[in-house]
Design a protein around this motif. Structure first.
Motif, PDB file in Angstrom:
ATOM      1  N   LEU A 112       0.813  -1.220   0.000  1.00  0.00           N
ATOM      2  CA  LEU A 112       0.000   0.000   0.000  1.00  0.00           C
ATOM      3  C   LEU A 112       0.847   1.270   0.000  1.00  0.00           C
ATOM      4  O   LEU A 112       0.325   2.362   0.256  1.00  0.00           O
ATOM      5  CB  LEU A 112      -0.925   0.005   1.234  1.00  0.00           C
ATOM      6  CG  LEU A 112      -1.880  -1.189   1.371  1.00  0.00           C
ATOM      7  CD1 LEU A 112      -2.610  -1.141   2.712  1.00  0.00           C
ATOM      8  CD2 LEU A 112      -2.881  -1.219   0.218  1.00  0.00           C
ATOM      9  N   ASP A 113       2.114   1.144  -0.299  1.00  0.00           N
ATOM     10  CA  ASP A 113       3.026   2.284  -0.226  1.00  0.00           C
ATOM     11  C   ASP A 113       3.034   3.077  -1.538  1.00  0.00           C
ATOM     12  O   ASP A 113       4.067   3.225  -2.196  1.00  0.00           O
ATOM     13  CB  ASP A 113       4.438   1.811   0.118  1.00  0.00           C
ATOM     14  CG  ASP A 113       5.340   2.961   0.532  1.00  0.00           C
ATOM     15  OD1 ASP A 113       4.805   4.049   0.820  1.00  0.00           O
ATOM     16  OD2 ASP A 113       6.570   2.767   0.554  1.00  0.00           O
ATOM     17  N   HIS A 114       1.840   3.561  -1.927  1.00  0.00           N
ATOM     18  CA  HIS A 114       1.725   4.432  -3.102  1.00  0.00           C
ATOM     19  C   HIS A 114       0.477   5.282  -2.909  1.00  0.00           C
ATOM     20  O   HIS A 114      -0.279   5.090  -1.942  1.00  0.00           O
ATOM     21  CB  HIS A 114       1.644   3.616  -4.392  1.00  0.00           C
ATOM     22  CG  HIS A 114       0.607   2.536  -4.375  1.00  0.00           C
ATOM     23  ND1 HIS A 114      -0.707   2.743  -4.725  1.00  0.00           N
ATOM     24  CD2 HIS A 114       0.690   1.222  -4.014  1.00  0.00           C
ATOM     25  CE1 HIS A 114      -1.388   1.615  -4.605  1.00  0.00           C
ATOM     26  NE2 HIS A 114      -0.561   0.672  -4.176  1.00  0.00           N
ATOM     27  N   THR A 115       0.253   6.234  -3.790  1.00  0.00           N
ATOM     28  CA  THR A 115      -0.796   7.237  -3.572  1.00  0.00           C
ATOM     29  C   THR A 115      -2.161   6.622  -3.314  1.00  0.00           C
ATOM     30  O   THR A 115      -2.808   6.893  -2.289  1.00  0.00           O
ATOM     31  CB  THR A 115      -0.883   8.193  -4.785  1.00  0.00           C
ATOM     32  OG1 THR A 115       0.376   8.843  -4.955  1.00  0.00           O
ATOM     33  CG2 THR A 115      -1.970   9.231  -4.560  1.00  0.00           C
ATOM     34  N   MET A 116      -2.640   5.797  -4.235  1.00  0.00           N
ATOM     35  CA  MET A 116      -3.974   5.224  -4.072  1.00  0.00           C
ATOM     36  C   MET A 116      -4.012   4.202  -2.942  1.00  0.00           C
ATOM     37  O   MET A 116      -5.038   4.056  -2.262  1.00  0.00           O
ATOM     38  CB  MET A 116      -4.423   4.575  -5.376  1.00  0.00           C
ATOM     39  CG  MET A 116      -5.920   4.352  -5.450  1.00  0.00           C
ATOM     40  SD  MET A 116      -6.824   5.911  -5.318  1.00  0.00           S
ATOM     41  CE  MET A 116      -8.480   5.313  -5.017  1.00  0.00           C
ATOM     42  N   GLY A 117      -2.895   3.519  -2.714  1.00  0.00           N
ATOM     43  CA  GLY A 117      -2.827   2.568  -1.615  1.00  0.00           C
ATOM     44  C   GLY A 117      -3.021   3.244  -0.275  1.00  0.00           C
ATOM     45  O   GLY A 117      -3.758   2.740   0.595  1.00  0.00           O
ATOM     46  N   LYS A 118      -2.381   4.406  -0.110  1.00  0.00           N
ATOM     47  CA  LYS A 118      -2.516   5.138   1.154  1.00  0.00           C
ATOM     48  C   LYS A 118      -3.939   5.658   1.334  1.00  0.00           C
ATOM     49  O   LYS A 118      -4.502   5.609   2.437  1.00  0.00           O
ATOM     50  CB  LYS A 118      -1.519   6.286   1.200  1.00  0.00           C
ATOM     51  CG  LYS A 118      -0.069   5.853   1.277  1.00  0.00           C
ATOM     52  CD  LYS A 118       0.861   7.053   1.260  1.00  0.00           C
ATOM     53  CE  LYS A 118       2.324   6.627   1.317  1.00  0.00           C
ATOM     54  NZ  LYS A 118       3.250   7.793   1.269  1.00  0.00           N
ATOM     55  N   VAL A 119      -4.515   6.181   0.252  1.00  0.00           N
ATOM     56  CA  VAL A 119      -5.891   6.685   0.329  1.00  0.00           C
ATOM     57  C   VAL A 119      -6.844   5.567   0.724  1.00  0.00           C
ATOM     58  O   VAL A 119      -7.683   5.722   1.623  1.00  0.00           O
ATOM     59  CB  VAL A 119      -6.310   7.297  -1.024  1.00  0.00           C
ATOM     60  CG1 VAL A 119      -7.814   7.597  -1.037  1.00  0.00           C
ATOM     61  CG2 VAL A 119      -5.522   8.568  -1.304  1.00  0.00           C
ATOM     62  N   CYS A 120      -6.719   4.425   0.060  1.00  0.00           N
ATOM     63  CA  CYS A 120      -7.611   3.305   0.352  1.00  0.00           C
ATOM     64  C   CYS A 120      -7.350   2.718   1.741  1.00  0.00           C
ATOM     65  O   CYS A 120      -8.269   2.210   2.385  1.00  0.00           O
ATOM     66  CB  CYS A 120      -7.456   2.222  -0.715  1.00  0.00           C
ATOM     67  SG  CYS A 120      -8.199   2.670  -2.298  1.00  0.00           S
ATOM     68  N   ALA A 121      -6.103   2.789   2.211  1.00  0.00           N
ATOM     69  CA  ALA A 121      -5.791   2.319   3.557  1.00  0.00           C
ATOM     70  C   ALA A 121      -6.513   3.172   4.604  1.00  0.00           C
ATOM     71  O   ALA A 121      -7.074   2.645   5.571  1.00  0.00           O
ATOM     72  CB  ALA A 121      -4.286   2.349   3.792  1.00  0.00           C
ATOM     73  N   VAL A 122      -6.514   4.498   4.402  1.00  0.00           N
ATOM     74  CA  VAL A 122      -7.237   5.394   5.313  1.00  0.00           C
ATOM     75  C   VAL A 122      -8.727   5.063   5.303  1.00  0.00           C
ATOM     76  O   VAL A 122      -9.364   4.952   6.365  1.00  0.00           O
ATOM     77  CB  VAL A 122      -7.012   6.874   4.923  1.00  0.00           C
ATOM     78  CG1 VAL A 122      -7.922   7.785   5.754  1.00  0.00           C
ATOM     79  CG2 VAL A 122      -5.559   7.268   5.122  1.00  0.00           C
TER      80      VAL A 122
END
Length: 445
Positions: free
Chosen positions: A377-387
């Protein structure tokens, strides 16, 4: 904590069952049931009596400190709106637009819109008198109206900044704020709708409310009294919502303009509700001192009962928060294969265990930050979806250790067993729907 994790979970579940049995079968007041559960869980976690007492008092005090003034002022506002006939005017306006058959859905949408800038607790308290009035007017089951409004408020509270949990997680993971807000709003719409749909399904066989004798008396009084104009009736609700909403988007420091500092100060929920009370007083022209003092006394008495239960719920949540689930899960080697499911799972376990959605999200964000790479999840959309996944997890499951659960129960007059069957299950449905939608977003983008 040296207690085995399995033992902790068993004790936690037994504590929840104890609350349900005491309040439903034996009709014991929820305050005493929650305190008894605190003692039971504390002993099960092998805490000393001194530690149980200290933790219980701390949890009780923290919740009272956070919600005390809000609940007293919110209760006062609701009673004044009822007395002046403002709720009758607002109910007429809403029902004229939606019709009686769609009243619950209308309150679900209202909760979504109102919940964008303000906390779900504050929003429910502000709108509770209107919600109750519409329930009686339309003959809709009170639990359906309560769960519908609560679901709309809850969906945005858990998913969208500037609410504290989502905002803190966004900052912790350095996620794109705008994308979190945009996708959070999109996910929250079907999530809130599913909460409403579950409540509608779960209450399909429940008897509709029948207006009480007291309601008939109040209706006749409302017909005889001069009702406020719609503009005057809506101000006590709209003004606090606007002030609280504006505050959520303001950041101040020593160099900030006086106007910004003033807006930030009056946007505090306690102050905003106090201003709402002043506007509510304008809804009636000829006040008698005796009547006004009686209303204030009724508000304080009603708020006192609510505060005791909510405080005891906070004490219960603080006690079972002694089970450090995050530490246990982070030490498990299989978590790296879970990807987006892992932050969702951790947040849901923390939420279920300690009751606070914000604490669940913030704790999970801190824990998974160093794990983003291994989770993929260490990319832009990964971080957004993780939140957003953490927000979805923080919805489930709302039960006896969640202050919002008790706000809904006490302000709507719905008993615990019905709340568990309808609202608690609705939060489970909402969380599962939300994570499903978030996973689809992740796959698409």
């Amino acid at each position: 904590m040296t207690v085995p994790f399995l033992q902790s979970i068993i004790v936690l579940l037994a504590g929840i069952v104890l609350i349900v049995v005491l309040t439903t079968k034996y009709k014991i007041h929820a305050f005493f049931a929650l305190i008894a559960a605190c003692l039971f869980v504390g002993l099960g976690l092998e805490l000393s009596l001194a530690d149980i007492l200290t933790t219980t008092k701390t949890g009780f005090g923290n919740i009272i400190g956070a919600l005390g003034f809000i609940i007293v002022f919110g209760t006062t506002l609701g009673i004044l709106l009822e007395h002046t006939g403002a709720t009758v005017v607002l109910a007429n306006a809403i029902l004229k637009l939606t019709g009686q058959q769609r009243a619950a859905g209308a309150m679900n949408i209202t909760g979504y819109v109102v919940g964008l800038p303000i906390f779900c607790d504050s929003g429910y308290i502000v709108l509770s008198s209107l919600n109750n009035n519409i329930a009686v007017r339309t003959g809709t089951a009170m639990v359906l109206m309560a769960a519908s409004l609560a679901s709309g408020l809850y969906a945005v509270h858990c998913l969208i900044p500037p609410h504290p949990g989502a905002a803190a997680a966004t900052a912790t993971l350095s996620a794109d704020f705008g994308l979190v807000v945009l996708y959070g709003m999109l996910v929250a719409i079907p999530t809130a709708c599913c909460g409403f749909l579950w409540a509608k399904y779960a209450t399909r066989n429940m008897l509709a409310m029948r207006p009480s004798k007291q309601h008939h008396v109040e209706t006749e009084q409302a017909k005889r009294q001069q009702l406020p104009r719609i503009g005057i009736a809506v101000l006590p609700i709209v003004i606090p919502i606007l002030l609280i909403g504006i505050r959520s988007f303001i950041t101040i420091d020593e160099s900030s303009l006086f106007l910004l500092k003033s807006l930030y100060a009056i946007g505090a929920p306690e102050v905003a509700l106090g201003i709402g009370i002043l506007f509510a007083v304008l809804g009636k022209r000829n006040w008698k001192r005796k009547d006004f003092n009686t209303l204030l006394r009724q508000a304080v008495e009603k708020a006192g009962d609510i505060l005791l239960i909510i405080g005891a719920g906070g004490a219960f949540g603080a006690l079972i928060a002694q089970v450090n689930m995050a530490e246990y899960l982070s030490g498990n080697n299989i978590v790296s294969s879970l990807g987006l499911v892992f932050p969702f799972m951790v947040a849901s376990l923390l939420k279920t265990a300690q009751g606070s959605s914000s604490v669940a999200i913030i704790t999970t964000a801190t824990m998974i930050l160093p794990m983003l790479g291994s989770l993929g999840l260490d990319h832009t959309m990964g971080k957004v979806c993780a939140v957003l996944a953490m927000g979805a997890g923080s919805m489930m499951v709302s039960h006896a250790n969640d202050s919002y659960f008790w706000v809904i129960s006490r302000f709507s007059g719905v008993g615990m067993s019905v709340m568990l069957r309808v609202y608690t299950v609705a939060t489970l449905v909402m969380g599962l729907v939300a994570i499903g939608l978030i996973y689809l977003l992740y796959l698409v983008f």
